[in-house]
Design a protein around this motif. Structure first.
Motif, PDB file in Angstrom:
ATOM      1  N   TRP A 170       0.645  -1.246   0.078  1.00  0.00           N
ATOM      2  CA  TRP A 170       0.537   0.140   0.361  1.00  0.00           C
ATOM      3  C   TRP A 170       1.239   1.018   0.022  1.00  0.00           C
ATOM      4  O   TRP A 170       0.111   1.924  -0.970  1.00  0.00           O
ATOM      5  CB  TRP A 170      -0.897  -0.065   0.811  1.00  0.00           C
ATOM      6  N   LEU A 171       2.241   2.014   0.530  1.00  0.00           N
ATOM      7  CA  LEU A 171       3.189   2.477   0.763  1.00  0.00           C
ATOM      8  C   LEU A 171       3.687   2.825  -0.806  1.00  0.00           C
ATOM      9  O   LEU A 171       3.455   4.082  -1.058  1.00  0.00           O
ATOM     10  CB  LEU A 171       4.048   1.959   2.165  1.00  0.00           C
ATOM     11  N   ILE A 172       3.894   1.873  -1.595  1.00  0.00           N
ATOM     12  CA  ILE A 172       4.412   2.491  -2.627  1.00  0.00           C
ATOM     13  C   ILE A 172       3.558   2.235  -3.619  1.00  0.00           C
ATOM     14  O   ILE A 172       3.023   3.880  -4.522  1.00  0.00           O
ATOM     15  CB  ILE A 172       4.867   0.847  -3.346  1.00  0.00           C
ATOM     16  N   SER A 173       2.260   2.085  -3.728  1.00  0.00           N
ATOM     17  CA  SER A 173       0.774   2.290  -4.410  1.00  0.00           C
ATOM     18  C   SER A 173       0.561   3.984  -3.886  1.00  0.00           C
ATOM     19  O   SER A 173      -0.436   4.616  -4.774  1.00  0.00           O
ATOM     20  CB  SER A 173      -0.478   1.554  -4.129  1.00  0.00           C
ATOM     21  N   LEU A 174       0.665   4.147  -2.699  1.00  0.00           N
ATOM     22  CA  LEU A 174      -0.127   5.229  -2.431  1.00  0.00           C
ATOM     23  C   LEU A 174       0.849   6.370  -3.206  1.00  0.00           C
ATOM     24  O   LEU A 174       0.798   7.826  -3.818  1.00  0.00           O
ATOM     25  CB  LEU A 174       0.081   5.465  -1.088  1.00  0.00           C
ATOM     26  N   SER A 175       2.616   6.182  -3.050  1.00  0.00           N
ATOM     27  CA  SER A 175       3.528   7.155  -3.278  1.00  0.00           C
ATOM     28  C   SER A 175       2.976   7.389  -4.875  1.00  0.00           C
ATOM     29  O   SER A 175       2.992   7.963  -5.074  1.00  0.00           O
ATOM     30  CB  SER A 175       4.654   6.515  -3.164  1.00  0.00           C
ATOM     31  N   ALA A 176       2.810   6.304  -5.424  1.00  0.00           N
ATOM     32  CA  ALA A 176       3.003   6.398  -7.109  1.00  0.00           C
ATOM     33  C   ALA A 176       1.337   6.679  -7.465  1.00  0.00           C
ATOM     34  O   ALA A 176       1.171   7.729  -9.219  1.00  0.00           O
ATOM     35  CB  ALA A 176       2.215   4.763  -7.427  1.00  0.00           C
ATOM     36  N   PHE A 177       0.100   6.259  -7.240  1.00  0.00           N
ATOM     37  CA  PHE A 177      -0.637   6.976  -7.099  1.00  0.00           C
ATOM     38  C   PHE A 177      -0.984   8.918  -6.932  1.00  0.00           C
ATOM     39  O   PHE A 177      -1.249   9.729  -7.383  1.00  0.00           O
ATOM     40  CB  PHE A 177      -2.269   7.032  -6.293  1.00  0.00           C
ATOM     41  N   LEU A 178       0.157   9.621  -5.157  1.00  0.00           N
ATOM     42  CA  LEU A 178      -0.040  10.886  -5.094  1.00  0.00           C
ATOM     43  C   LEU A 178       1.111  11.480  -6.592  1.00  0.00           C
ATOM     44  O   LEU A 178       0.492  12.382  -7.086  1.00  0.00           O
ATOM     45  CB  LEU A 178       0.833  10.574  -4.098  1.00  0.00           C
ATOM     46  N   ALA A 179       1.911  10.636  -6.730  1.00  0.00           N
ATOM     47  CA  ALA A 179       2.934  11.207  -8.337  1.00  0.00           C
ATOM     48  C   ALA A 179       2.115  11.489  -9.494  1.00  0.00           C
ATOM     49  O   ALA A 179       2.137  12.137 -10.272  1.00  0.00           O
ATOM     50  CB  ALA A 179       4.043  10.278  -8.551  1.00  0.00           C
ATOM     51  N   ALA A 180       1.096   9.952  -9.841  1.00  0.00           N
ATOM     52  CA  ALA A 180       0.436  10.379 -11.169  1.00  0.00           C
ATOM     53  C   ALA A 180      -0.836  11.374 -10.746  1.00  0.00           C
ATOM     54  O   ALA A 180      -0.795  12.551 -11.723  1.00  0.00           O
ATOM     55  CB  ALA A 180      -0.751   9.016 -10.841  1.00  0.00           C
ATOM     56  N   VAL A 181      -1.008  11.835  -9.786  1.00  0.00           N
ATOM     57  CA  VAL A 181      -2.494  13.195  -9.421  1.00  0.00           C
ATOM     58  C   VAL A 181      -1.704  14.563  -9.461  1.00  0.00           C
ATOM     59  O   VAL A 181      -1.882  15.056 -10.299  1.00  0.00           O
ATOM     60  CB  VAL A 181      -2.749  13.122  -7.952  1.00  0.00           C
ATOM     61  N   VAL A 182       0.021  14.575  -9.068  1.00  0.00           N
ATOM     62  CA  VAL A 182       0.793  15.492  -9.401  1.00  0.00           C
ATOM     63  C   VAL A 182       0.525  15.577 -10.444  1.00  0.00           C
ATOM     64  O   VAL A 182       1.560  17.010 -11.135  1.00  0.00           O
ATOM     65  CB  VAL A 182       1.556  15.732  -8.120  1.00  0.00           C
TER      66      VAL A 182
END
Length: 182
Positions: A170-182
């Motif tokens: 989940w931490l990797i997924s959350l990081s990638a998700f936030l990067a995609a949003v940015v």
């Protein structure tokens, strides 16, 4: 988008071979067809932003949206980005934009009705079947596969994207998700 065939092949392969897509194909659900018509619509809208033939690609996008709607009725919402593009892209005068709005609506309707003739040939049966589908999703055993409203659906999707799509961690997924949003 960047007209790179290798990137396009990789992107479609990642999506086409994903667990979610393959799983829906096994159910005989129309979702994968809607996804394909939606991808065509988005492609045409993208090409409209890069081409001098804006009107032509917007017409093709309207046809794709109509085919998607004929596959699953909620995909009729694809007409919204088509119309937004008519008014936001350089398509000429206000009169031309009004004409193009009407033409895209007609093309959307024709592609829908040619692939879903029951809507016109037997409208009472069509309306009855739609009401039955609504009951199935709202009142029956599909409750585990449905959400009560738009906001629940949005939050469920955001949670899924943030916690599971990009990684099983989940931490990797959350990081990638936030990067995609940015």
């Amino acid at each position: 988008w960047r007209k790179n065939a290798i990137e396009a092949l990789l992107a479609t392969s990642v999506l086409g071979f994903s667990v979610e897509v393959v799983n829906h194909m096994r159910w005989l659900a129309p979702d994968t067809l809607v996804m394909q018509w939606t991808a065509l619509t988005i492609l045409c809208l993208s090409l409209a932003t890069q081409s001098k033939q804006v009107d032509l690609y917007l017409k093709f996008a309207a046809i794709g949206a109509g085919l998607a709607c004929g596959t699953k009725y909620t995909a009729g919402a694809l007409l919204i980005p088509v119309w937004l593009s008519v008014w936001l892209l350089p398509t000429g005068s206000k009169k031309n934009r009004l004409r193009l709005s009407l033409v895209t609506l007609i093309l959307f309707g024709l592609s829908y009705y040619l692939t879903t003739p029951g809507t016109l040939l037997n409208p009472l049966r069509f309306a009855y079947c739609i009401s039955q589908q609504k009951k199935v999703y709202l009142d029956s055993g599909f409750s585990n596969y449905s959400v009560p409203n738009f906001w629940s659906h949005l939050l469920s999707n955001l949670g899924y994207f943030a916690s599971a799509v990009f990684s099983k961690f989940w931490l990797i997924s959350l990081s990638a998700f936030l990067a995609a949003v940015v």
